[in-house]
Scaffold this active site. Structure first.
Site, PDB file in Angstrom:
ATOM      1  N   ASP A 130      39.194  56.058  35.212  1.00 39.00           N
ATOM      2  CA  ASP A 130      38.756  55.802  36.590  1.00 39.00           C
ATOM      3  C   ASP A 130      39.903  55.276  37.447  1.00 39.00           C
ATOM      4  O   ASP A 130      39.781  54.257  38.106  1.00 39.00           O
ATOM      5  CB  ASP A 130      37.607  54.786  36.563  1.00 39.00           C
ATOM      6  CG  ASP A 130      36.916  54.694  37.926  1.00 39.00           C
ATOM      7  OD1 ASP A 130      36.156  53.753  38.163  1.00 39.00           O
ATOM      8  OD2 ASP A 130      37.193  55.578  38.743  1.00 39.00           O
ATOM      9  N   ARG A 135      31.720  38.304  41.449  1.00 37.39           N
ATOM     10  CA  ARG A 135      33.021  38.139  42.090  1.00 37.39           C
ATOM     11  C   ARG A 135      34.148  37.941  41.084  1.00 37.39           C
ATOM     12  O   ARG A 135      33.897  37.655  39.917  1.00 37.39           O
ATOM     13  CB  ARG A 135      32.969  36.891  42.986  1.00 37.39           C
ATOM     14  CG  ARG A 135      32.145  37.044  44.246  1.00 37.39           C
ATOM     15  CD  ARG A 135      32.023  35.696  44.957  1.00 37.39           C
ATOM     16  NE  ARG A 135      31.228  35.786  46.178  1.00 37.39           N
ATOM     17  CZ  ARG A 135      31.741  36.107  47.364  1.00 37.39           C
ATOM     18  NH1 ARG A 135      33.032  36.341  47.473  1.00 37.39           N
ATOM     19  NH2 ARG A 135      30.964  36.179  48.441  1.00 37.39           N
ATOM     20  N   GLY A 159      38.102  38.883  45.052  1.00 39.22           N
ATOM     21  CA  GLY A 159      37.400  40.073  45.518  1.00 39.22           C
ATOM     22  C   GLY A 159      35.948  40.029  45.081  1.00 39.22           C
ATOM     23  O   GLY A 159      35.577  39.240  44.220  1.00 39.22           O
TER      24      GLY A 159
END
Ligand SMILES: Cc1cc(Nc2nc(/C=C/c3ccccc3)nc3cc(N4CCN(C)CC4)ccc23)n[nH]1
EC number: 2.7.11.1
Length: 274
Positions: A134, A24, A18
């Protein structure tokens, strides 16, 4: 030799998993042991540019100190001239978000198992005075057995193109956060309500065309349950006890784990063989 720090030469790099805002994430394998990890690359000039040293340091210290079956482990890190490399646990099942989008929604057993796993992971975090992990679908991964892992990339990862609005979305923020009041761990309890709703209905409860409208729906607790035979009354009861404006009135993590819907539907081992 455990003390010799790792370097890039110790790893064979595989496919990119990802793309984050600061670099990355790659599949990687430690050359000697063949141990598979996820290697997250963060560019130093990005950290300098956004003055994120302390946040990155704090994030790494927290993540290395947390050891819980539902929290993705950070084994360690190393750096070279222009990059910092985080050596992260590899979750073979991929993003929970992918499973949710593939199936449209999760079964009550899957949803209850993941909410129970999240509650246990958050109770562990709150026990170590770590809050606001989060938690949103983008940050949730599955291991090879379907066990949930809070990946908490922490860097509001742009994630893939699946949900562009993700990074800017208010969908998961509690009223006291969107109203910019000080918040405590009860924001995580709110987010569990949002996630439980999204796991069962396929989209978050206060979704709207614009951020402004999402904001209005959150602060108004404009919550409604579409007619859906797959969602039991107990599930709606749990969600309604979490999406409460007053943070002190939200169901505690312990009470969530004892809720009849969780007790009846969650897999005690936290694995959901999909
Ligand atoms: C840190 C980490 C990732 C990870 N595993 C995986 N991450 C990401 C996507 C990762 C990512 C990273 C940055 C930004 C956005 C996404 N995608 C993955 C996709 C996977 N597959 C294999 C299983 N398939 C069903 C779906 C595709 C497997 C593991 C994945 N383990 N540990």
């Amino acid at each position: 030799d455990p003390e010799k720090p790792f370097s890039l030469a110790d790893f064979e790099i595989g496919r990119p998993l990802g793309k984050g805002k600061f670099g990355r994430v790659y599949l990687a394998r430690e050359v000697k042991s063949h141990f598979v990890v996820a290697l997250k690359v963060i560019f130093k000039e990005q950290i300098e540019k956004y003055k994120l040293h302390h946040q990155l340091r704090r994030e790494m210290e927290i993540q290395t100190s947390l050891r819980h079956p539902n929290i993705l482990h950070l084994y360690g890190w190393f750096d070279d001239d222009e990059r910092i490399f985080l050596i992260l646990e590899y979750a073979h099942g991929g993003e929970l978000y992918g499973l949710l989008k593939e199936n449209g929604h999760l079964t009550e057993q899957q949803a209850a198992t993941y909410i129970s796993s999240l509650s246990q992971a958050l109770a562990y975090c709150h026990g170590k005075c770590v809050i606001h992990r989060d938690i949103k679908p983008e940050n949730l991964l599955l291991d090879h057995e379907g066990r949930l892992k809070i990946a908490d990339f922490g860097w509001s990862v742009q994630s893939s193109n699946k949900r562009k609005t993700m990074c800017g979305t208010l969908d998961y923020l509690a009223p006291e956060m969107v109203e910019n009041k000080d918040h405590d761990h009860a924001v995580d309890n709110w987010t569990l309500g949002i996630l439980c709703y999204e796991f069962l209905y396929g989209n978050p409860p206060f979704e709207a065309e614009s951020q402004k409208d999402t904001f209005k729906r959150i602060v108004k607790i404009d919550l409604s349950f579409p007619d859906n035979p797959n969602v039991s009354a107990e599930a709606k009861n749990l969600i309604s006890q979490l999406l409460v404006k007053d943070p002190s009135k939200r169901l505690s993590l312990t009470k969530i784990m004892q809720h009849p819907w969780i007790v009846k539907n969650a897999d005690p081992k936290g694995v959901c063989l999909i």
